[in-house]
Design a protein around this motif. Structure first.
Motif, PDB file in Angstrom:
ATOM      1  N   PHE A 175       0.828  -1.209   0.000  1.00  0.00           N
ATOM      2  CA  PHE A 175       0.000   0.000   0.000  1.00  0.00           C
ATOM      3  C   PHE A 175       0.860   1.256   0.000  1.00  0.00           C
ATOM      4  N   GLY A 176       0.331   2.298  -0.623  1.00  0.00           N
ATOM      5  CA  GLY A 176       1.035   3.578  -0.634  1.00  0.00           C
ATOM      6  C   GLY A 176       2.188   3.572  -1.628  1.00  0.00           C
ATOM      7  N   ASP A 177       2.891   4.722  -1.687  1.00  0.00           N
ATOM      8  CA  ASP A 177       4.036   4.831  -2.600  1.00  0.00           C
ATOM      9  C   ASP A 177       5.262   4.147  -2.017  1.00  0.00           C
ATOM     10  N   LEU A 178       5.415   4.255  -0.712  1.00  0.00           N
ATOM     11  CA  LEU A 178       6.549   3.619  -0.029  1.00  0.00           C
ATOM     12  C   LEU A 178       6.072   3.046   1.292  1.00  0.00           C
ATOM     13  N   GLY A 195      16.587  -1.546   8.962  1.00  0.00           N
ATOM     14  CA  GLY A 195      15.349  -1.013   8.422  1.00  0.00           C
ATOM     15  C   GLY A 195      15.320  -1.211   6.925  1.00  0.00           C
ATOM     16  N   ALA A 196      14.198  -0.908   6.315  1.00  0.00           N
ATOM     17  CA  ALA A 196      14.075  -1.101   4.869  1.00  0.00           C
ATOM     18  C   ALA A 196      13.008  -0.185   4.296  1.00  0.00           C
ATOM     19  N   ILE A 197      13.174   0.085   3.008  1.00  0.00           N
ATOM     20  CA  ILE A 197      12.110   0.746   2.235  1.00  0.00           C
ATOM     21  C   ILE A 197      11.649  -0.258   1.198  1.00  0.00           C
ATOM     22  N   ILE A 198      10.337  -0.355   1.064  1.00  0.00           N
ATOM     23  CA  ILE A 198       9.761  -1.197   0.010  1.00  0.00           C
ATOM     24  C   ILE A 198       8.881  -0.326  -0.858  1.00  0.00           C
ATOM     25  N   CYS A 199       9.031  -0.463  -2.170  1.00  0.00           N
ATOM     26  CA  CYS A 199       8.076   0.220  -3.056  1.00  0.00           C
ATOM     27  C   CYS A 199       7.752  -0.728  -4.201  1.00  0.00           C
ATOM     28  N   HIS A 200       6.521  -0.697  -4.630  1.00  0.00           N
ATOM     29  CA  HIS A 200       6.114  -1.643  -5.655  1.00  0.00           C
ATOM     30  C   HIS A 200       6.435  -1.161  -7.054  1.00  0.00           C
ATOM     31  N   ASP A 201       6.584   0.150  -7.190  1.00  0.00           N
ATOM     32  CA  ASP A 201       6.901   0.692  -8.494  1.00  0.00           C
ATOM     33  C   ASP A 201       8.350   1.188  -8.449  1.00  0.00           C
ATOM     34  N   ALA A 202       9.210   0.558  -9.226  1.00  0.00           N
ATOM     35  CA  ALA A 202      10.635   0.928  -9.211  1.00  0.00           C
ATOM     36  C   ALA A 202      10.829   2.379  -9.652  1.00  0.00           C
ATOM     37  N   GLN A 203       9.835   2.942 -10.346  1.00  0.00           N
ATOM     38  CA  GLN A 203       9.949   4.314 -10.836  1.00  0.00           C
ATOM     39  C   GLN A 203       9.460   5.334  -9.826  1.00  0.00           C
ATOM     40  N   THR A 204       9.009   4.877  -8.635  1.00  0.00           N
ATOM     41  CA  THR A 204       8.454   5.805  -7.645  1.00  0.00           C
ATOM     42  C   THR A 204       9.391   6.990  -7.423  1.00  0.00           C
ATOM     43  N   LYS A 205       8.834   8.198  -7.528  1.00  0.00           N
ATOM     44  CA  LYS A 205       9.652   9.392  -7.300  1.00  0.00           C
ATOM     45  C   LYS A 205       8.981  10.251  -6.253  1.00  0.00           C
TER      46      LYS A 205
END
Ligand SMILES: Cc1ncc(COP(=O)(O)O)c(C=O)c1O
Length: 205
Positions: A175-178, A195-205
């Motif tokens: 859910f969400g951008d990040l 810790g970690a960051i997860i984003c589903h869209d590799a292009q997230t800006k």
């Protein structure tokens, strides 16, 4: 009332048997690869990618830094709507990016950001919403996604408390951008610090 025989400490971490931990250390010693994306980090990343059903995960030395870099990487500025019911690191990450936190109250059942109060706090300077999944209870992800979409705001989740949480069949990191995780010693899943960051869209800006 029956009392517990031994006290149960909510922040006492579960640890693996010491010998097992030493086997892991031996692998590091034998490889002489102590940092810079070594084989253990690569294996850990792969396992996390499978667990969270994502291709995009980036590890950090703690959740605070992951939040800080996540906000910076997305170019978040001005005002961010967030919750007062969190660990102070959520707000530190905003301050370190010179972003003004705008506090919106929590809802009474799960102590997460109350989506019904979010829209009234949006101003021309608002760039993002930063809700926190509290004590493993997910935020109202669908309503928040709808508000973020309608107002063209980024949605960044502090999921420090929500490692194993799912919403229906979906991983919390969907859910969400990040989504930002903490692996601190007090968390459900711990690497001592991390810790970690997860984003589903590799292009997230
Ligand atoms: C809600 C929340 N956000 C962020 C953090 C920061 O994580 P870390 O301690 O890994 O920097 C924590 C916990 O420590 C937390 O509880």
């Amino acid at each position: 009332m029956k009392t517990f025989e031994k006290p149960i400490y909510v922040t006492k971490p579960f640890l693996p048997p010491f010998e097992k931990f030493c086997d892991g250390l031996k692998e590091i010693w034998d490889s002489h690869w102590l940092t810079n994306n070594g084989p253990i980090v690569q294996r850990f990343c792969k396992q996390l990618r499978n667990y969270f059903e994502t291709d995009n995960i980036c590890l950090f030395n703690n959740g605070t830094l992951a939040l800080q870099i996540g906000l910076q990487g997305m170019g978040i500025s001005g005002e961010v709507i967030t919750t007062p019911f969190t660990f102070v690191a959520t707000i530190h990450a905003l301050f370190w990016n010179k972003i003004r936190p705008v506090f919106v109250d929590i809802e009474p059942d799960y102590y997460t950001l109350d989506p019904e109060k979010v829209e009234a706090a949006i101003t021309p300077w608002t760039t993002a919403i930063l809700p926190v999944h509290v004590f493993g209870y997910p935020c109202n992800v669908n309503v928040l996604a709808d508000i973020a979409r309608r107002h063209n705001l980024k949605l960044i989740y502090d999921a420090a408390h929500a490692f194993g949480v799912r919403v229906g069949v979906q991983s919390i990191a969907n859910f969400g951008d990040l989504t930002v995780l903490s692996f601190h010693a007090t968390k459900t899943f711990s690497t001592f610090e991390g810790g970690a960051i997860i984003c589903h869209d590799a292009q997230t800006k």
